[in-house]
Design an enzyme around this catalytic site. Structure first.
Site, PDB file in Angstrom:
ATOM      1  N   LYS A  90      13.600  94.481  50.289  1.00  0.00           N
ATOM      2  CA  LYS A  90      12.661  95.348  49.564  1.00  0.00           C
ATOM      3  C   LYS A  90      13.313  96.093  48.374  1.00  0.00           C
ATOM      4  O   LYS A  90      13.527  95.488  47.342  1.00  0.00           O
ATOM      5  CB  LYS A  90      11.952  96.278  50.545  1.00  0.00           C
ATOM      6  CG  LYS A  90      11.152  95.434  51.567  1.00  0.00           C
ATOM      7  CD  LYS A  90      10.121  96.153  52.382  1.00  0.00           C
ATOM      8  CE  LYS A  90       9.228  95.160  53.097  1.00  0.00           C
ATOM      9  NZ  LYS A  90       9.451  95.017  54.528  1.00  0.00           N
ATOM     10  N   TYR A 134       9.272  95.174  63.482  1.00  0.00           N
ATOM     11  CA  TYR A 134       9.122  93.896  62.791  1.00  0.00           C
ATOM     12  C   TYR A 134      10.428  93.570  62.082  1.00  0.00           C
ATOM     13  O   TYR A 134      11.019  94.425  61.423  1.00  0.00           O
ATOM     14  CB  TYR A 134       7.979  93.977  61.771  1.00  0.00           C
ATOM     15  CG  TYR A 134       7.795  92.709  60.954  1.00  0.00           C
ATOM     16  CD1 TYR A 134       7.326  91.537  61.556  1.00  0.00           C
ATOM     17  CD2 TYR A 134       8.084  92.681  59.588  1.00  0.00           C
ATOM     18  CE1 TYR A 134       7.157  90.382  60.810  1.00  0.00           C
ATOM     19  CE2 TYR A 134       7.912  91.520  58.836  1.00  0.00           C
ATOM     20  CZ  TYR A 134       7.449  90.373  59.449  1.00  0.00           C
ATOM     21  OH  TYR A 134       7.278  89.222  58.709  1.00  0.00           O
ATOM     22  N   ASP A 178      18.108  97.164  61.172  1.00  0.00           N
ATOM     23  CA  ASP A 178      17.312  96.476  60.164  1.00  0.00           C
ATOM     24  C   ASP A 178      16.769  97.538  59.212  1.00  0.00           C
ATOM     25  O   ASP A 178      15.818  98.248  59.522  1.00  0.00           O
ATOM     26  CB  ASP A 178      16.184  95.691  60.837  1.00  0.00           C
ATOM     27  CG  ASP A 178      15.314  94.954  59.817  1.00  0.00           C
ATOM     28  OD1 ASP A 178      15.551  95.105  58.613  1.00  0.00           O
ATOM     29  OD2 ASP A 178      14.392  94.228  60.255  1.00  0.00           O
TER      30      ASP A 178
HETATM   31  C1  LIG Z   1       9.647  93.667  55.329  1.00  0.00           C
HETATM   32  C2  LIG Z   1      10.572  93.644  56.472  1.00  0.00           C
HETATM   33  C3  LIG Z   1      11.236  92.471  56.870  1.00  0.00           C
HETATM   34  C4  LIG Z   1      10.943  91.134  56.252  1.00  0.00           C
HETATM   35  O1  LIG Z   1      11.298  91.091  54.896  1.00  0.00           O
HETATM   36  P1  LIG Z   1      10.656  89.948  53.978  1.00  0.00           P
HETATM   37  O2  LIG Z   1      11.295  90.174  52.649  1.00  0.00           O
HETATM   38  O3  LIG Z   1       9.182  90.173  53.993  1.00  0.00           O
HETATM   39  O4  LIG Z   1      11.036  88.657  54.571  1.00  0.00           O
HETATM   40  C5  LIG Z   1      12.163  92.557  57.884  1.00  0.00           C
HETATM   41  N1  LIG Z   1      12.447  93.715  58.485  1.00  0.00           N
HETATM   42  C6  LIG Z   1      11.843  94.864  58.124  1.00  0.00           C
HETATM   43  C7  LIG Z   1      12.211  96.138  58.805  1.00  0.00           C
HETATM   44  C8  LIG Z   1      10.873  94.858  57.126  1.00  0.00           C
HETATM   45  O5  LIG Z   1      10.262  95.994  56.802  1.00  0.00           O
END
Ligand SMILES: *Cc1c(COP(=O)(O)O)cnc(C)c1O
Length: 456
Positions: A291, A168, A263
């Protein structure tokens, strides 16, 4: 030692529990709030993962948190393993973070002009991270990844992106794409509203499959701008990749003049200050953060070498902007949280988490339950499986989610809060004490007893 604590510490991994369900906690106030929320918001929530679609009952409305504890509107207390989905690595209402934010608040909320706080957070990150030289702050993980993709395309002058099934990367158009059938496919959109033509720029392949990567590169020769992978995929179970595979991705991207994007929105500052890049000892071209970096405030970031970052406006021609980017309050929260982390938290946090996970694993193995606990640092995932490893999304049995549903309800009724989906990982924070983890263990053992009372 008080009696209740004695009882907790005397529980052994081999102990048997009754297998009795506990009565449901009161959700009276949460139910009222949820009814109202449904009038205001689609599905009653402002992010779909908060809805209790795949677990029992209505979403709990949280009133406050402190340390590893949260309290809902009905006054129920929980040990929290969701931790706002990862950001709260120091737990709720951390004193240092609160003080830093309170101090920054006295000077106003936003200026739309640079502040010293942005430098301070950037310095803290860049001086302690070998893998990036320059950074740009944004306001969410989604925004960070979306910008990183644009940068990769701008830098390489190519359009296609390879992403992995089960990773994701936020909800931007190019990344809301799921795998079609077959080894190498154009993605199909996984959301209405994403144009087919966008999805066609995203190639989706399974994780842990070298042949699929090779085929994608040969089928789309000189068209691939970047391969994007979650540092450790942790949004669809915890799909730990082998080091050799990650290094293979590094090599094949280099050979094809494509960028490797890590990511690290979950893994950044979670596995350590240098995240998954250090964990695998690999140098990605662009890294995204979110995060933890914001200490609970909305912050994202992406970073790369000076050369790649020079392509971002106003230096370069890849446009990316944000009215509230580098927001002083959010920077203050991030500075405080990362400062505490840097002062030495990871070793004890990770070993605390490992001991917790190992105790859980010993128990389920002794019981012959079809359960495996996967973990990396303070991230863990309880999977209802007998597989030794799960490295690809397709290896997760959707049927197993029924078991999670039972466990989730039993855990809530025993004061343990997990994310409302069996595909989500849990987080141990620095605020979880050994006593909290003992309590949680006991509740998990009891809950599993209920899950498996009619056999495997
Ligand atoms: C949470 C997450 C996102 C999205 O971040 P948001 O702050 O919710 O937009 C993207 N990539 C990864 C790996 C994530 O865990």
């Amino acid at each position: 030692m008080i009696d209740s604590l004695k009882k907790i510490f005397s529980s052994t991994d081999q102990e048997s529990f009754s297998g009795q369900s506990k009565p449901d906690i009161s959700r009276e106030k949460s139910t009222q709030l949820y009814e109202k929320a449904k009038q205001y918001f689609p599905g009653g929530v402002n992010s779909p993962v908060r809805a209790f679609k795949s677990v029992h009952g209505v979403p709990l409305f949280i009133e406050k948190g402190d340390g590893c504890l949260i309290w809902d509107a009905d006054g129920n207390e929980f040990i929290d393993f969701c931790c706002s989905w990862g950001p709260l690595i120091l737990g709720h209402n951390n004193e240092k973070v609160r003080e830093s934010v309170t101090a920054a608040l006295q000077n106003g909320l936003s200026f739309g002009a640079p502040t010293a706080l942005e430098n301070e957070l950037a310095e803290l990150i860049l001086k302690n991270n070998r893998f990036i030289e320059k950074i740009r702050f944004v306001s969410s993980g989604t925004e960070a990844v979306m910008s990183a993709i644009r940068l990769a395309r701008g830098y390489t002058n190519k359009d296609k992106i390879i992403k992995f099934e089960g990773c994701y990367h936020g909800h931007s158009d190019s990344l809301l794409v799921k795998a079609g059938s077959g080894l190498v496919t154009f993605g199909e959109t996984s959301s209405a509203g994403v144009p087919k033509s966008f999805a066609e720029e995203t190639i989706v392949i399974p994780l842990n499959d070298r042949k699929a990567v090779e085929e994608a590169f040969s089928q789309f020769k000189d068209q691939v701008a970047a391969v994007i992978i979650e540092g450790i995929p942790a949004n669809n179970g915890l799909l730990i990749q082998e080091k050799e595979y990650v290094h293979f991705l590094r090599e094949i991207t280099q050979q094809n003049n494509a960028l490797l994007i890590f990511d690290e929105v979950i893994t950044g500052f979670r596995l350590g200050f240098e995240g998954a890049a250090a964990y695998y000892d690999v140098q990605p071209d662009i890294i995204t953060y979110g995060k933890i970096i914001g200490g609970g405030m909305p912050v994202g970031a992406y970073g790369a070498s000076n050369e790649i970052m020079s392509r971002i406006s106003p230096d370069g021609n890849v446009y990316q902007a944000g009215t509230l980017s580098g927001n002083p309050i959010a920077m203050a929260a991030g500075i405080a949280q990362l400062s505490v982390l840097k002062s030495g938290v990871y070793k004890s946090l990770n070993s605390k988490a490992l001991a917790f996970v190992e105790a859980l694993q010993r128990y389920v193995s002794a019981k012959n339950y079809k359960v495996k606990i996967f973990s990396a640092g303070s991230i863990f995932w309880i999977a209802f499986t007998d597989k030794e490893h799960i490295r690809a999304a397709s290896e997760i049995d959707p049927q197993s989610m029924e078991k999670y549903k039972v466990m989730h309800r039993e855990l809530l009724n025993r004061g343990i809060y997990f994310g409302p989906s069996g595909y989500e990982v849990g987080f141990v924070s620095n605020a979880h004490t050994k006593t909290d983890l003992e309590k949680a263990k006991r509740a998990i053992f009891e809950s599993l007893e209920v899950v498996f009372r009619n056999g495997n």
